[in-house]
Design a protein around this motif. Structure first.
Motif, PDB file in Angstrom:
ATOM      1  N   ALA A  41       1.512  -2.982  -4.542  1.00 45.18           N
ATOM      2  CA  ALA A  41       0.971  -3.740  -5.671  1.00 45.18           C
ATOM      3  C   ALA A  41       2.137  -4.233  -6.507  1.00 45.18           C
ATOM      4  N   VAL A  42       1.975  -5.431  -7.062  1.00 41.78           N
ATOM      5  CA  VAL A  42       2.958  -6.000  -7.977  1.00 41.78           C
ATOM      6  C   VAL A  42       2.247  -6.283  -9.293  1.00 41.78           C
ATOM      7  N   VAL A  43       2.783  -5.734 -10.377  1.00 36.81           N
ATOM      8  CA  VAL A  43       2.183  -5.912 -11.697  1.00 36.81           C
ATOM      9  C   VAL A  43       3.151  -6.701 -12.569  1.00 36.81           C
TER      10      VAL A  43
ATOM     11  N   VAL B 190      -0.946  -8.392  -8.047  1.00 37.33           N
ATOM     12  CA  VAL B 190      -1.003  -8.730  -6.626  1.00 37.33           C
ATOM     13  C   VAL B 190      -1.211  -7.457  -5.814  1.00 37.33           C
ATOM     14  N   LEU B 191      -2.209  -7.484  -4.939  1.00 36.01           N
ATOM     15  CA  LEU B 191      -2.451  -6.400  -3.983  1.00 36.01           C
ATOM     16  C   LEU B 191      -2.072  -6.891  -2.595  1.00 36.01           C
ATOM     17  N   ILE B 192      -1.262  -6.114  -1.904  1.00 32.55           N
ATOM     18  CA  ILE B 192      -0.849  -6.441  -0.539  1.00 32.55           C
ATOM     19  C   ILE B 192      -1.383  -5.364   0.392  1.00 32.55           C
TER      20      ILE B 192
ATOM     21  N   ILE C  90      -1.015   2.351  -7.182  1.00 30.53           N
ATOM     22  CA  ILE C  90      -1.715   1.177  -6.646  1.00 30.53           C
ATOM     23  C   ILE C  90      -3.151   1.148  -7.160  1.00 30.53           C
ATOM     24  N   TYR C  91      -3.807   2.297  -7.126  1.00 30.65           N
ATOM     25  CA  TYR C  91      -5.186   2.394  -7.625  1.00 30.65           C
ATOM     26  C   TYR C  91      -5.263   2.023  -9.099  1.00 30.65           C
ATOM     27  N   HIS C  92      -4.340   2.537  -9.889  1.00 35.74           N
ATOM     28  CA  HIS C  92      -4.317   2.245 -11.322  1.00 35.74           C
ATOM     29  C   HIS C  92      -4.113   0.755 -11.570  1.00 35.74           C
ATOM     30  N   ALA C  93      -3.263   0.130 -10.769  1.00 35.63           N
ATOM     31  CA  ALA C  93      -2.923  -1.276 -10.976  1.00 35.63           C
ATOM     32  C   ALA C  93      -4.002  -2.238 -10.507  1.00 35.63           C
ATOM     33  N   THR C  94      -4.744  -1.870  -9.453  1.00 38.08           N
ATOM     34  CA  THR C  94      -5.644  -2.824  -8.808  1.00 38.08           C
ATOM     35  C   THR C  94      -7.104  -2.393  -8.718  1.00 38.08           C
TER      36      THR C  94
ATOM     37  N   SER D 262      10.353  -7.388 -15.824  1.00 44.55           N
ATOM     38  CA  SER D 262       9.418  -8.505 -15.634  1.00 44.55           C
ATOM     39  C   SER D 262       8.251  -8.149 -14.721  1.00 44.55           C
ATOM     40  N   ALA D 263       8.394  -7.071 -13.907  1.00 46.80           N
ATOM     41  CA  ALA D 263       7.298  -6.686 -13.007  1.00 46.80           C
ATOM     42  C   ALA D 263       7.518  -5.277 -12.482  1.00 46.80           C
ATOM     43  N   LEU D 264       6.421  -4.624 -12.153  1.00 49.31           N
ATOM     44  CA  LEU D 264       6.428  -3.344 -11.453  1.00 49.31           C
ATOM     45  C   LEU D 264       6.085  -3.585  -9.990  1.00 49.31           C
ATOM     46  N   VAL D 265       6.812  -2.945  -9.084  1.00 44.76           N
ATOM     47  CA  VAL D 265       6.465  -2.965  -7.668  1.00 44.76           C
ATOM     48  C   VAL D 265       6.106  -1.542  -7.272  1.00 44.76           C
TER      49      VAL D 265
END
Length: 407
Positions: free
Chosen positions: A54-56, A65-67, A33-37, A23-26
């Motif tokens: 990052a949560v995808v 989500v970027l933290i 993180i760069y690829h996701a955000t 359901s999600a990647l953490v």
């Protein structure tokens, strides 16, 4: 301002994760993180593991989500992403281990100085994020809140991410899923790959044409690194000739020919370019080897399209060389290129390299790699370009030009 947007192909991610029941990647690895955000987590690359996450979500309608810390958000002048689409930002503020979320930290003007108007823009952006969602006391607290809706079916890329979530027992590794997702590029990634492939090839060409007999292979490598840097890239390597020739002699000799393989990255995405360099007049055997490599490369470029497998590419190249009457062994290899030189899923979802015979799909970027598998006294031969797979064919991402350079 640095407006964030995922580079990742979210549609492909939804399909890949959905097929696996994730359901999600953490994510906590900086490249992921760069690829996701679209945010490059500099502090993580400096060794501060767990400072950024990052949560995808698998569902494409849910924002990534970027933290990150409040101060880094401010210092790096990150846009607040007004609609929280496609990136939602969660900040944390506690300094020096204080309990609870601390007030935000900004840089103030010195006593008697004047406020910096540009700083006010960055400060306002950060305050808007905090007005939308108050700060968390730690990165782990923010991550737990972001990941809570997906509990039970989360894939993590590192043990740092698992530890921040207090996960134990069975962990679903994200890396095989990410490798699969990265093979199909988003439009943003395709634009970056065009720039990377072209700039990498241009830097290699510039470096090669600056050489002459009597120079060294090390001179050539340094020239490529310099040309890459001036174009805004980061060099990875330039392989030249054979290892024995580089180590035991190292000189560019009149009459010798040698292969080059040039690799560098631009905004995180890699170019990969191979050619043969003639120092003066080449040996007739080398010319024949270059002709054979060109024959294979041209045949593959005419046939390359969605639906082929990597093994089909190899067979097309080998058959073209055979039909043309060349008794020359050529690899005719294929690999996906992106955030890594070899950026593709491994066989059976392995965590370690195991070459798979992938089906080629639209929006892949692949290398067609045709090194000649002979080492002649006159030298060696290489030919490699990057190709974007289109709806019904392919498009070169670097200028192909000739199969060789002569200096």
């Amino acid at each position: 301002m640095n407006t964030l947007a995922p580079l990742m192909n979210r549609s492909e991610a939804e399909q890949v994760l959905g097929a696996c029941g994730v359901s999600a990647l953490v994510l906590s690895d900086p490249v992921n993180i760069y690829h996701a955000t679209g945010f490059w987590p500099q502090m993580v690359t400096m060794g501060q593991s767990g400072a950024v996450f990052a949560v995808v979500p698998a569902a494409i309608g849910e924002p990534v989500v970027l933290i990150t810390s409040q101060f880094i958000h401010y210092l790096h002048d990150v846009d607040e992403v007004p609609r929280e689409d496609p990136v939602r930002i969660l900040l944390y503020t506690a300094p020096d281990g204080l309990e609870g979320a601390a007030p935000p930290i900004f840089l103030n003007e010195p006593f008697g100085g004047r406020p910096d108007p540009m700083d006010a823009v960055s400060r306002t952006s950060t305050l808007r994020v905090l007005s939308r969602r108050p700060a968390y006391p730690t990165a782990a607290a923010a991550l737990k809140a972001a990941a809570a809706p997906f509990a039970g079916s989360i894939a993590v890329d590192t043990l740092n991410a698992a530890a921040a979530l207090d996960l134990d027992g069975q962990l679903w590794p994200a890396e095989p899923l990410l490798r699969q997702i990265r093979m199909i590029k988003s439009s943003a990634e395709i634009a970056l790959m065009r720039s990377a492939a072209s700039s990498n090839a241009d830097a290699a060409k510039e470096a090669i044409l600056s050489m002459r007999a009597g120079k060294t292979y090390e001179d050539l490598r340094l020239a490529f690194f310099e040309a890459t840097g001036r174009r805004g890239g980061i060099p990875l390597f330039m392989s030249t000739d054979s290892m024995a020739m580089r180590r035991r002699d190292g000189i560019l000799h009149e009459g010798r020919s040698f292969q080059i393989d040039a690799v560098s990255s631009y905004a995180g995405y890699y170019g990969d370019f191979g050619r043969t360099v003639f120092v003066g007049e080449p040996d007739p055997m080398i010319i024949r080897m270059v002709e054979a490599a060109t024959c294979a490369n041209d045949a593959i470029s005419r046939a390359l399209r969605p639906g082929l497998r990597y093994s089909d590419v190899r067979d097309i190249g080998h058959e073209a060389v055979k039909q043309a009457g060349y008794d020359v062994a050529i690899a005719c290899g294929t690999h996906s290129v992106g955030l890594y030189h070899t950026d593709e899923a491994f066989q059976a979802g392995s965590l370690n390299f195991a070459k798979d015979d992938h089906v080629i799909r639209k929006d892949m970027v692949v290398s067609v790699d045709c090194p000649v598998l002979h080492l002649d006294a006159g030298g060696n031969v290489h030919l490699e370009d990057l190709w974007l797979i289109t709806e019904d064919g392919c498009e070169p991402l670097n200028e192909r030009g000739e199969a060789f350079f002569q200096i």
